[in-house]
Write an enzyme that holds these catalytic residues in place. Structure first.
Site, PDB file in Angstrom:
ATOM      1  N   GLN A   1       0.832  -1.197   0.000  1.00 53.78           N
ATOM      2  CA  GLN A   1       0.000   0.000   0.000  1.00 53.78           C
ATOM      3  C   GLN A   1       0.871   1.253   0.000  1.00 53.78           C
ATOM      4  O   GLN A   1       1.844   1.350   0.745  1.00 53.78           O
ATOM      5  CB  GLN A   1      -0.927  -0.006   1.212  1.00 53.78           C
ATOM      6  CG  GLN A   1      -2.010  -1.057   1.149  1.00 53.78           C
ATOM      7  CD  GLN A   1      -3.057  -0.765   0.084  1.00 53.78           C
ATOM      8  OE1 GLN A   1      -3.250   0.391  -0.312  1.00 53.78           O
ATOM      9  NE2 GLN A   1      -3.738  -1.792  -0.378  1.00 53.78           N
TER      10      GLN A   1
ATOM     11  N   TYR B   1      -5.336 -12.748  -3.513  1.00 53.74           N
ATOM     12  CA  TYR B   1      -4.558 -11.615  -4.020  1.00 53.74           C
ATOM     13  C   TYR B   1      -3.772 -11.041  -2.832  1.00 53.74           C
ATOM     14  O   TYR B   1      -3.810  -9.851  -2.541  1.00 53.74           O
ATOM     15  CB  TYR B   1      -5.450 -10.544  -4.638  1.00 53.74           C
ATOM     16  CG  TYR B   1      -6.475 -11.058  -5.620  1.00 53.74           C
ATOM     17  CD1 TYR B   1      -6.158 -11.277  -6.955  1.00 53.74           C
ATOM     18  CD2 TYR B   1      -7.792 -11.316  -5.214  1.00 53.74           C
ATOM     19  CE1 TYR B   1      -7.108 -11.741  -7.862  1.00 53.74           C
ATOM     20  CE2 TYR B   1      -8.741 -11.781  -6.105  1.00 53.74           C
ATOM     21  CZ  TYR B   1      -8.405 -11.992  -7.428  1.00 53.74           C
ATOM     22  OH  TYR B   1      -9.349 -12.443  -8.311  1.00 53.74           O
TER      23      TYR B   1
ATOM     24  N   GLU C   1      -1.270 -15.697  -3.951  1.00 55.55           N
ATOM     25  CA  GLU C   1      -0.734 -14.547  -4.675  1.00 55.55           C
ATOM     26  C   GLU C   1      -0.156 -15.027  -6.005  1.00 55.55           C
ATOM     27  O   GLU C   1       0.532 -16.041  -6.060  1.00 55.55           O
ATOM     28  CB  GLU C   1       0.339 -13.842  -3.852  1.00 55.55           C
ATOM     29  CG  GLU C   1       1.187 -12.831  -4.594  1.00 55.55           C
ATOM     30  CD  GLU C   1       0.362 -11.706  -5.227  1.00 55.55           C
ATOM     31  OE1 GLU C   1       0.711 -11.284  -6.355  1.00 55.55           O
ATOM     32  OE2 GLU C   1      -0.639 -11.262  -4.616  1.00 55.55           O
TER      33      GLU C   1
ATOM     34  N   ASP D   1      -8.360  -8.765  -2.145  1.00 60.33           N
ATOM     35  CA  ASP D   1      -7.818  -7.444  -2.463  1.00 60.33           C
ATOM     36  C   ASP D   1      -7.289  -7.484  -3.890  1.00 60.33           C
ATOM     37  O   ASP D   1      -6.081  -7.475  -4.125  1.00 60.33           O
ATOM     38  CB  ASP D   1      -6.702  -7.094  -1.466  1.00 60.33           C
ATOM     39  CG  ASP D   1      -6.160  -5.683  -1.660  1.00 60.33           C
ATOM     40  OD1 ASP D   1      -6.734  -4.928  -2.462  1.00 60.33           O
ATOM     41  OD2 ASP D   1      -5.145  -5.347  -1.006  1.00 60.33           O
TER      42      ASP D   1
ATOM     43  N   CYS E   1      -9.407  -0.711  -4.831  1.00 63.13           N
ATOM     44  CA  CYS E   1      -8.840   0.612  -5.115  1.00 63.13           C
ATOM     45  C   CYS E   1      -9.529   1.270  -6.299  1.00 63.13           C
ATOM     46  O   CYS E   1      -9.059   2.302  -6.786  1.00 63.13           O
ATOM     47  CB  CYS E   1      -7.335   0.507  -5.365  1.00 63.13           C
ATOM     48  SG  CYS E   1      -6.899  -0.514  -6.801  1.00 63.13           S
TER      49      CYS E   1
END
Length: 462
Positions: free
Chosen positions: A291, A324, A348, A391, A418
Site C-alpha cells: 500500500q 490476491y 498470490e 484485495d 482501489c
C-alpha cells in the site's frame, strides 16, 4: 454557451490547439469533470463543479464520442478552489508557461474536504449505476483522531508527504521527471510533495540518470532503509550504472530492474525493504506490491478485521483465505486471529511477492502460501471457508471469480478495492448471486488525486 478560439500552444505535437469557455458540471470517475460543447461531452481536468473556465483541448476529433481538456484559466472560481501546492501540477500555471502539468496531483486545486465529498459522489454514482445500490458513504481520512503538533501531522492535514512509493521517468537529458497526463512528455521535477520526506531527501533530481529509462523508489514509513530501483535503457553498460551508483546516497539500497521480466539485480545493499504494519514485520521485494499511503496498511487491516471480528466471522479455529494476498499484509493478522487451531490459505500470483509472503509467514505452520492465480486455486483445490479477504488489482475480481467465491460457501467476504467502478461491477455480480452489501467504508488513501480505497463486508442475502 461556449466560445471557441485558436491559439498556439506547447502541446506535445506542437500543433495549434483550441480553447473553449465552458461551464463545469459534476465529477466523473477518473478525475474528470463533465462539460459540454455543442452537445459533445468534454472531460475536463483541473476544474471544480460550478465554475466557468477556459479550457484547452488535449484530445479531440470530429469522430470522437467525447473530448478531453485541461483548464487554462478560471473565469468564475468555486469557493472550493484553493491554491495548488505544486506549481508543476497546477494546470493554469503550467499552461501559462507553455505546456501541460505533470500528472498525479489532479485534485490539488480543491480543498481536501471537497475532494473527499467529490470522491463520495463518484462512489455513490458507480454503486447506483453498476450495482443498483443507492448508498452515500463518507470518505474518511487515512488516519483519524486528534492531530498532534509535529511536522508529520502538519503534512497529514495538508494531504502531503504520504507516498512511500514514487515512480519517475527520465528526460532525454538524463534528469528525473514525471509524465504529463496521458502523454509521453516528460517534465523535469525538483520535488515530489506527495512523497515522504525520505524520498525527497534522496535528491534524485541532482543525479545524472543518462542511460536509465525509469526510476522507482520505496521508502518505508517505519524509517528503514529506502530502495532505489533503476530500469536501464538497452545498451546501458555496467560502467554507466556504476557512475550513477556513485551519485546516489550511500545509506540507500540500489538495484537495477527489468519492468517487463520483473527481474531485480542487486547493485548495493538489499533488493527489498522492511515494512511494518499492525504489529507485524514484512519484507517486500523490488516492485512487489505494498500500500502506497504510509497509514494505509494500518487503516485497511483495522477495517477488514473489524468487519470480520464484529460479525463473528473471524476467531480462534476459523478457516479463512487471503486472496490476491501480496506480501501477506492481511495474512499475518488473519493468522494471529485464527490461531493454531485455525487455518489461513494465502494466494498470490506474483512469484516474487509470493516468496516474500512465504518468508514473512515462515513461522506460522497453520498458514499455507500458494503462488498461483486465484481462479486456478479455487477451481483446482475447492474447499469451504468461514470467511475470505480479497484485495484484487484495479481491474477487480471479475464475474468468473465472483462465481467461484460464492461457490466456496463462506459466511462473509471482506472485499478491499482501489477502484470504485470495478468494485461496483463486482458487487452487482455478488447481488445477482444472492449476496448483499452488509457494510462499506471508504478511505482517502490518495489525497490530491481522484483515487480512493474501499473496504466492504459482503454476506449471503438469505
Amino acid at each position: 454557451m461556449t466560445h471557441p478560439s485558436s491559439t498556439d500552444s506547447s502541446l506535445p505535437d506542437s500543433q495549434a490547439s483550441t480553447d473553449l469557455v465552458v461551464d463545469v458540471g459534476p465529477i466523473a470517475h477518473g478525475g474528470h469533470f463533465v462539460a459540454r460543447h455543442e452537445g459533445r461531452v468534454i472531460f475536463v481536468r483541473h476544474a471544480v463543479p460550478g465554475e466557468k473556465v477556459r479550457i484547452r483541448l488535449t484530445d479531440s476529433g470530429e469522430a470522437s464520442r467525447f473530448w478531453r481538456a485541461d483548464v487554462v484559466e478560471v473565469l468564475e472560481a468555486s469557493p472550493d478552489r484553493t491554491r495548488h501546492f505544486w506549481s508543476l501540477a497546477d494546470s493554469v500555471a503550467a499552461w501559462r508557461k507553455g505546456g501541460p502539468p505533470v500528472g498525479g496531483a489532479e485534485l490539488g486545486h480543491v480543498t481536501l474536504q471537497r475532494q473527499r465529498q467529490l470522491k463520495s459522489e463518484v462512489l455513490a454514482e458507480q454503486l447506483k449505476r453498476l450495482a443498483g445500490v443507492e448508498l452515500h458513504v463518507e470518505v474518511e481520512a487515512a488516519r483519524g483522531g486528534d492531530p498532534v503538533p509535529d511536522d508529520g501531522d502538519r503534512l497529514d492535514e495538508a494531504g502531503l508527504g504520504w507516498r512511500t512509493r514514487a515512480s519517475f521517468a527520465v528526460t532525454p537529458e538524463g534528469r528525473l521527471g514525471m509524465h504529463a497526463h496521458r502523454s509521453d512528455v516528460v517534465i523535469p521535477v525538483h520535488e515530489m510533495p506527495l512523497a515522504l520526506p525520505a524520498i525527497n531527501e534522496l535528491r534524485l533530481w541532482d543525479v545524472d540518470l543518462r542511460g536509465i529509462s525509469r526510476v522507482e523508489v520505496a521508502a518505508p514509513a517505519n524509517g528503514s532503509r529506502p530502495l532505489i530501483l533503476l530500469a536501464p535503457e538497452p545498451g546501458t553498460d555496467a560502467k554507466r550504472l556504476n557512475r550513477i551508483l556513485a551519485q546516489l546516497p550511500h545509506d540507500s539500497s540500489v538495484a537495477s530492474f527489468d519492468p517487463v521480466r520483473g527481474e531485480v539485480l542487486q547493485l548495493r545493499g538489499r533488493t527489498w525493504v522492511q515494512e511494518s504494519a499492525a504489529g507485524h514485520e514484512y519484507r517486500v521485494t523490488g516492485e512487489g506490491f505494498w500500500q502506497i499511503h504510509k497509514d494505509a496498511p494500518e487503516a485497511l487491516v483495522g477495517a477488514v478485521t473489524g468487519f470480520l471480528n464484529g460479525g463473528g466471522y473471524l476467531g480462534p479455529g476459523s478457516t479463512v483465505a487471503d486472496l490476491y494476498a501480496g506480501a501477506g499484509l492481511f495474512t499475518a493478522p488473519l493468522a494471529e486471529a485464527v490461531g493454531v487451531t485455525g487455518s489461513v490459505l494465502s494466494v498470490e500470483g506474483s512469484p516474487g511477492t509470493s516468496r516474500d509472503a512465504r518468508k514473512n509467514l515462515h513461522g506460522e505452520p497453520h498458514v499455507e502460501i500458494v503462488q498461483s492465480k486465484v481462479e486456478r486455486v479455487l477451481r483446482q483445490r475447492p474447499r469451504t471457508f468461514d470467511s475470505l479477504v480479497i484485495d484484487p488489482p484495479r481491474a477487480g475480481a471479475g464475474k468468473a471469480v465472483v462465481s467461484q467465491l460464492i461457490d466456496s460457501g463462506p459466511r462473509a467476504i471482506a472485499y478491499v478495492s482501489c477502484d470504485p467502478a470495478s468494485f461496483a461491477r463486482d458487487l452487482g455480480y455478488f447481488r445477482n448471486g444472492g449476496w448483499r452489501l452488509e457494510s462499506l467504508r471508504a478511505f482517502d488513501l490518495y489525497p490530491h488525486t481522484h483515487h480512493l480505497e474501499t473496504v466492504a463486508l459482503l454476506v449471503p442475502a438469505a
